[in-house]
Write an enzyme that holds these catalytic residues in place. Sequence first.
Site, mmCIF file in Angstrom:
data_model
loop_
_atom_site.group_PDB
_atom_site.id
_atom_site.type_symbol
_atom_site.label_atom_id
_atom_site.label_comp_id
_atom_site.label_asym_id
_atom_site.label_seq_id
_atom_site.Cartn_x
_atom_site.Cartn_y
_atom_site.Cartn_z
ATOM 1 N N HIS A 12 0.888 -1.188 0.000
ATOM 2 C CA HIS A 12 0.000 0.000 0.000
ATOM 3 C C HIS A 12 0.913 1.221 0.000
ATOM 4 O O HIS A 12 1.504 1.577 1.019
ATOM 5 C CB HIS A 12 -0.906 0.003 1.241
ATOM 6 C CG HIS A 12 -1.854 1.164 1.288
ATOM 7 N ND1 HIS A 12 -3.193 1.008 1.594
ATOM 8 C CD2 HIS A 12 -1.682 2.491 1.081
ATOM 9 C CE1 HIS A 12 -3.794 2.200 1.573
ATOM 10 N NE2 HIS A 12 -2.883 3.119 1.269
ATOM 11 N N HIS A 14 1.676 5.306 -1.636
ATOM 12 C CA HIS A 14 1.338 6.505 -2.419
ATOM 13 C C HIS A 14 2.624 7.101 -2.968
ATOM 14 O O HIS A 14 3.496 7.498 -2.193
ATOM 15 C CB HIS A 14 0.641 7.551 -1.536
ATOM 16 C CG HIS A 14 -0.643 7.066 -0.945
ATOM 17 N ND1 HIS A 14 -1.862 7.256 -1.552
ATOM 18 C CD2 HIS A 14 -0.900 6.359 0.185
ATOM 19 C CE1 HIS A 14 -2.818 6.709 -0.812
ATOM 20 N NE2 HIS A 14 -2.256 6.155 0.252
ATOM 21 N N LYS A 94 -9.229 -0.015 -6.083
ATOM 22 C CA LYS A 94 -9.213 0.567 -4.737
ATOM 23 C C LYS A 94 -10.448 1.428 -4.507
ATOM 24 O O LYS A 94 -10.694 2.384 -5.247
ATOM 25 C CB LYS A 94 -7.945 1.428 -4.573
ATOM 26 C CG LYS A 94 -7.870 2.225 -3.278
ATOM 27 C CD LYS A 94 -7.602 1.352 -2.067
ATOM 28 C CE LYS A 94 -7.733 2.106 -0.747
ATOM 29 N NZ LYS A 94 -6.617 2.973 -0.422
ATOM 30 N N HIS A 131 -10.558 1.358 1.529
ATOM 31 C CA HIS A 131 -10.293 2.273 2.638
ATOM 32 C C HIS A 131 -11.544 2.236 3.509
ATOM 33 O O HIS A 131 -12.554 2.877 3.189
ATOM 34 C CB HIS A 131 -10.010 3.691 2.135
ATOM 35 C CG HIS A 131 -9.651 4.643 3.237
ATOM 36 N ND1 HIS A 131 -8.458 5.319 3.302
ATOM 37 C CD2 HIS A 131 -10.332 5.009 4.362
ATOM 38 C CE1 HIS A 131 -8.415 6.057 4.408
ATOM 39 N NE2 HIS A 131 -9.554 5.893 5.059
ATOM 40 N N HIS A 165 -4.904 -0.748 5.678
ATOM 41 C CA HIS A 165 -4.386 -0.091 6.890
ATOM 42 C C HIS A 165 -5.320 -0.214 8.092
ATOM 43 O O HIS A 165 -5.819 0.785 8.603
ATOM 44 C CB HIS A 165 -4.020 1.374 6.622
ATOM 45 C CG HIS A 165 -4.997 2.155 5.776
ATOM 46 N ND1 HIS A 165 -6.344 2.190 6.038
ATOM 47 C CD2 HIS A 165 -4.812 2.913 4.675
ATOM 48 C CE1 HIS A 165 -6.944 2.945 5.132
ATOM 49 N NE2 HIS A 165 -6.030 3.388 4.289
ATOM 50 N N ASP A 237 1.474 2.557 3.553
ATOM 51 C CA ASP A 237 0.630 3.746 3.411
ATOM 52 C C ASP A 237 1.487 5.013 3.463
ATOM 53 O O ASP A 237 1.029 6.062 3.909
ATOM 54 C CB ASP A 237 -0.485 3.800 4.462
ATOM 55 C CG ASP A 237 -1.578 4.796 4.098
ATOM 56 O OD1 ASP A 237 -1.641 5.200 2.922
ATOM 57 O OD2 ASP A 237 -2.360 5.167 4.995
HETATM 58 C C1 NCD Z 1 -3.333 9.143 2.209
HETATM 59 C C2 NCD Z 1 -2.848 10.183 1.202
HETATM 60 O O1 NCD Z 1 -2.314 11.224 1.621
HETATM 61 O O2 NCD Z 1 -2.977 9.936 0.006
HETATM 62 N N1 NCD Z 1 -3.421 9.744 3.507
HETATM 63 C C3 NCD Z 1 -3.424 9.112 4.692
HETATM 64 O O3 NCD Z 1 -3.611 9.783 5.711
HETATM 65 N N2 NCD Z 1 -3.212 7.819 4.802
HETATM 66 C C4 NCD Z 1 -4.623 8.556 1.738
HETATM 67 C C5 NCD Z 1 -5.069 7.349 2.522
HETATM 68 O O4 NCD Z 1 -4.558 6.252 2.342
HETATM 69 O O5 NCD Z 1 -5.970 7.515 3.359
HETATM 70 ZN ZN ZN Z 2 -3.247 5.094 1.663
#
Ligand code: NCD
Ligand code: ZN
Length: 338
Positions: A12, A14, A94, A131, A165, A237
């Site tokens: 996971h 970003h 997702k 999510h 998560h 995450d």
């Molecule tokens: C994530 C993001 O910034 O893209 N933020 C977070 O607090 N985890 C998005 C997500 O996974 O909720």
């Molecule tokens: Zn995330």
Amino acid sequence: MELTLDTPLDLHLHLREQEMLSLVAPFSAAQFAGGVIMPNLVQPVDNLERLRAYRKEILAACGDLPFTPYMTLFFRRYSRNELLEARDEIIGVKLYPAGITTQSEGGVRDFDRIGDTIALLEELDIPLLVHGETNGFVMDREHEFLPVYQWLAETFPRLRIVMEHITTAEAVALLDRFDHLAATVTLHHLMITLDDVAGGLLQPDLFCKPIAKTPRDREALRRAVFSGHPRLFFGSDSAPHPRHKKECCGCAAGIFSAPVALPMLAQLFEENDCLERLDGFISVNGRNFYRITPLPRQVALERIPWQVPEQFETVRSFLSGKTLSWRLKNQPETTGNH
Ligand code: NCD
Ligand code: ZN
């Protein structure tokens, strides 16, 4: 002393776009053989053309590091043909409830209207990543979402579902009721509680969705992960935001943990006398559930204390300034500054 990890995965992640992508991707690519890439870009990744272009951008940002981006599509109502065409190029779809986190405005507003698309995912054997939060009271959001997971698991018994998560004892318990349910756990939710975020001076670097919960929840997560639950796997995450978006009125949610992920996981498993279970958590369990065969890659850590830089260009990392007991062998020259 060295520790060699076999084909670690971050399930996971970003990575963002453009300059941020170029800045953060090398940290993940230096530590992991691959990662599940989240689609919540400013323009969500919700069609194949965009997905292909984004995948190319990611590979370019990783340079020579052999990293496989496992791509996801942002959930919307897709036709059978769209999913059929995308199936071989994605690891899953997702789903975000609308407005629940960073860049999720285009998410699901009405869960009564998504059954047909979910049925297609089940039929085509495409995993659904979720999510799982409502827009209720911030500490209860995951708890309130559990009936949706239960509905999904009962209504679509062949659909592989990943609860992303997870942060609560109850989510861990739900895993044991359905074999086709799995979950990712972040590094930070194994380490912090709400107290670390807001119990003293407010720590914007630790503000994320889902918000860190109680000591009891953290204990349940630790117990399940450190005992080697076969359907729990690592998803950092890691979600970078530039400092000006964190240190302001209206702090963005997201913890940037990519630079410290593997060294800190090794330290945590070692401190809890379960280093032999690390491979399951960061590689085997996820590979089994997703049925993927990543290119094998050995990643070595060495036991040399490493002080995490205060910041990497525009972004501060989780545990910045702290000293960790393991570091990545052949750690690339980072651009961090102390
Ligand atoms: C994530 C993001 O910034 O893209 N933020 C977070 O607090 N985890 C998005 C997500 O996974 O909720
Ligand atoms: Zn995330």
